[in-house]
Structure formats: C-alpha cells, structure tokens
Design a protein around this motif. Sequence first.
Motif, PDB file in Angstrom:
ATOM      1  N   ALA A 136       0.832  -1.208   0.000  1.00 24.17           N
ATOM      2  CA  ALA A 136       0.000   0.000   0.000  1.00 24.17           C
ATOM      3  C   ALA A 136       0.866   1.257   0.000  1.00 24.17           C
ATOM      4  O   ALA A 136       0.514   2.272  -0.609  1.00 24.17           O
ATOM      5  N   TYR A 142       0.906   4.384  -2.489  1.00 19.37           N
ATOM      6  CA  TYR A 142       0.809   5.754  -1.974  1.00 19.37           C
ATOM      7  C   TYR A 142       1.887   6.634  -2.594  1.00 19.37           C
ATOM      8  O   TYR A 142       1.619   7.748  -3.041  1.00 19.37           O
ATOM      9  N   ARG A 197      -8.040  10.756  -4.156  1.00 18.34           N
ATOM     10  CA  ARG A 197      -8.830   9.675  -3.558  1.00 18.34           C
ATOM     11  C   ARG A 197      -7.977   8.417  -3.393  1.00 18.34           C
ATOM     12  O   ARG A 197      -8.077   7.710  -2.384  1.00 18.34           O
ATOM     13  N   ALA A 198      -7.137   8.124  -4.414  1.00 14.76           N
ATOM     14  CA  ALA A 198      -6.253   6.956  -4.326  1.00 14.76           C
ATOM     15  C   ALA A 198      -5.254   7.119  -3.185  1.00 14.76           C
ATOM     16  O   ALA A 198      -4.939   6.148  -2.478  1.00 14.76           O
ATOM     17  N   ALA A 221      -5.712   8.804  -0.411  1.00 11.97           N
ATOM     18  CA  ALA A 221      -6.432   8.610   0.850  1.00 11.97           C
ATOM     19  C   ALA A 221      -6.692   7.131   1.106  1.00 11.97           C
ATOM     20  O   ALA A 221      -6.560   6.647   2.245  1.00 11.97           O
ATOM     21  N   GLU A 222      -7.038   6.398   0.061  1.00 12.83           N
ATOM     22  CA  GLU A 222      -7.312   4.965   0.210  1.00 12.83           C
ATOM     23  C   GLU A 222      -6.048   4.201   0.603  1.00 12.83           C
ATOM     24  O   GLU A 222      -6.072   3.355   1.507  1.00 12.83           O
ATOM     25  N   SER A 223      -4.927   4.488  -0.073  1.00 12.26           N
ATOM     26  CA  SER A 223      -3.672   3.806   0.259  1.00 12.26           C
ATOM     27  C   SER A 223      -3.225   4.140   1.676  1.00 12.26           C
ATOM     28  O   SER A 223      -2.755   3.268   2.414  1.00 12.26           O
ATOM     29  N   GLN A 255      -5.117   4.929   4.181  1.00 12.25           N
ATOM     30  CA  GLN A 255      -5.994   4.228   5.113  1.00 12.25           C
ATOM     31  C   GLN A 255      -5.586   2.760   5.238  1.00 12.25           C
ATOM     32  O   GLN A 255      -5.584   2.198   6.345  1.00 12.25           O
ATOM     33  N   GLN A 256      -5.221   2.132   4.114  1.00 15.36           N
ATOM     34  CA  GLN A 256      -4.784   0.739   4.157  1.00 15.36           C
ATOM     35  C   GLN A 256      -3.523   0.590   5.005  1.00 15.36           C
ATOM     36  O   GLN A 256      -3.392  -0.361   5.786  1.00 15.36           O
TER      37      GLN A 256
END
Length: 352
Positions: A65, A69, A179-180, A182-184, A186-187
């Motif tokens: 992840a 990021y 958005r990507a 933020a998702e990475s 969070q992971q």
Amino acid sequence: MAVHRRSPLPGAFARALVLTAAATTALGVATGGAAQAAPGTPDGPSNRKDVKAQVEQLYDEAEQASEKYNAALDVQQRLQHETGTLQQQVAVAQGELNELRGDLATVAGAEYRGGGMAQTVQLMLSTDPEGYLSKARSLDQAAERQNETLHEVVARQRRLDQRRTEASMKLSELEETRRALAESKQQIQQRLAKAQRLLNSLGAGERARMVAQDAREAEQRATRGTDRLDLGTAPPASERGAAALAAAVRMIGSPYVYGSAGPRAFDCSGLMYWSWRQAGVTLPRTSQAQAYAGQRVSISDARPGDLVIFYRDRHHVGMYAGGGVIVHAPYPGAKVRYESVNAMPVAEVIRL
C-alpha cells in the motif's frame, strides 16, 4: 569491495516492538487503546510463531500500500504542476484574445462612423483625389490586417478552448489521485494498527523470546552463520554505483518510515531514491518504477550498486552490496540494514 567486520543485525520485529508506534504516528495512526491492550494468551512457541507470521504479513501488505501511496503522490505532484501551467496558459490566452477583440471592435466602429460610402463616389466628391486614393490603399491594407486579426481571434479561441478542456481533465485526474492517496494511506494505517495490536497481545517473556529469535535469524541470513559479513571483492558496476552504495551504507541504522525518502528516515524505495541522488542520479520514486530505470541483469551478474527488485509485484527494493548481500530499509519500525539477497524472492536486478 573490502571485507567488513560483522556488526549486530537485530531483527525487524525486535525493533518493531519499540518503534512501530513512532512509525505509525508519522502517518497519523492512532493506536489508542490497542497500545494498552492486556497481554494475550500465556507464553508459548506456537503463539509467538503465529503472531510473528501475522505481523510479517501485515507489514508486507502495508508496504504494498505504501508503494501505491508513493506512486499516487508522484502523480499528484505532476498533475498539480501541469494543472497550474495550463491554468496560467488559459489566463494569458484569454488576455491576448480580449486585446484582439478590442482591436476588432475599434476598427468596426470606425467603419460604421464612415458611413460605408462607395469608394467611386467618395473619389468623385473628393477635393483631393490623389490623397483619397492613397488613403484608400491604406484602408485596403487595414482591411487585410483586420481579416488576419479575425482569423487569429478564431484560432486563439480554439486553442483557448482546448487548454480549458485539458485543464478540466487534469483537475478531474488530480481529484481521482487524491482519492487513491487517501485509500492507500488508510490501508497502511489499518495494517500498522493491527500489527501493533498483535504485538501488544504478547506477554513480556514472549516478546523477549521473539526479539532474540528474530535477531539470530537476521544475523544468520546476512553472515551465513559465520562471524563476519563478507561482501566479496566484485567491483561496483560504475563510479556512480559505488557512490550510491556508499550513501546507502552510511544510512545503516536509520529508521524505516513509510513515505520517507531521507535524509533521516526511509522506506525501501526512498532509500534507493536518496542514495542515488547523492550520486547525481534521479530515480523514480517507487520500486515498481525503479524496476524500469535501467538495464536488467541476472542475479548471478549483480554488482555493488545495482538495484534488486523483490516480489512479483515489485513492491520492495534494495541495493546490492556484494557477496549475496543487499542494504535496504526492511520493515516499519525497523532500521536500514544489511540483509541476504535470498531473504525475499528476487524479481529482477537493475543496473543504472
């Protein structure tokens, strides 16, 4: 490469017990109550082995992840630059277009006030025919320039519309990249927090045994069970490779922190990026992109300074130091260290 005397090579999880909280804090991970969790089941080899395997898996997933990021962060920075440039171009083009339109409006107003009288009639009524003919030629030239200006206005309007469309598309792409990111992130946070909870579930005696075991295993991998770290005598592939390796070796002992590229902390690709910058070479930021930064060679032909890419998805990278050993930033909470090249599956070796 000269033979180096062996130095202690404590394991990732030994350091993780102390430093994982600091690494997660760098990304805003709030372990909260997990850090105060009560010890889990009584000490036992099976529990220690299970926790270690789970933590290793979580760190591996977090690193994957993290590389996503880093890649998204690179894209975001590029898009921000491109979007800013396009918006500036739109503003300049709009100003030039407004100026041209103003010129056309001035000419059109003058023609309207002139009444549009035919040139033949104006010549007959003129008290100075020769002067009128001279003016008429100037008017023709002015009309030609006006026509050229009109065509230029149309062309500039088209280019302006194109730039606006490009800027709009870049802004949309930038939003998707955010958005990507933020998702990475969070992971990464979720996996680090879970790993911390697992480590906190062990009793003090169990953690101590896991520390000692991991330290022994790391030392045996790097030294092949001997009392010396032998990096062999193969020369670096280039002077820059030697400089990059020297820079990486100087960073041994620096902490691993996700998303960091020096000068005090590093993730795996960040260490490669920083070290090669010290040699005057700018690498891509992620391990996946670094896998395409140079010439591919076989692991049997690896020379000091070469990049060694690990795993099928290329989510980890180290630098070959010689003698079957790499220097790399291994895990969250760990420090930059020497490691056996065989500790992870090699995907490819890259020579710059």
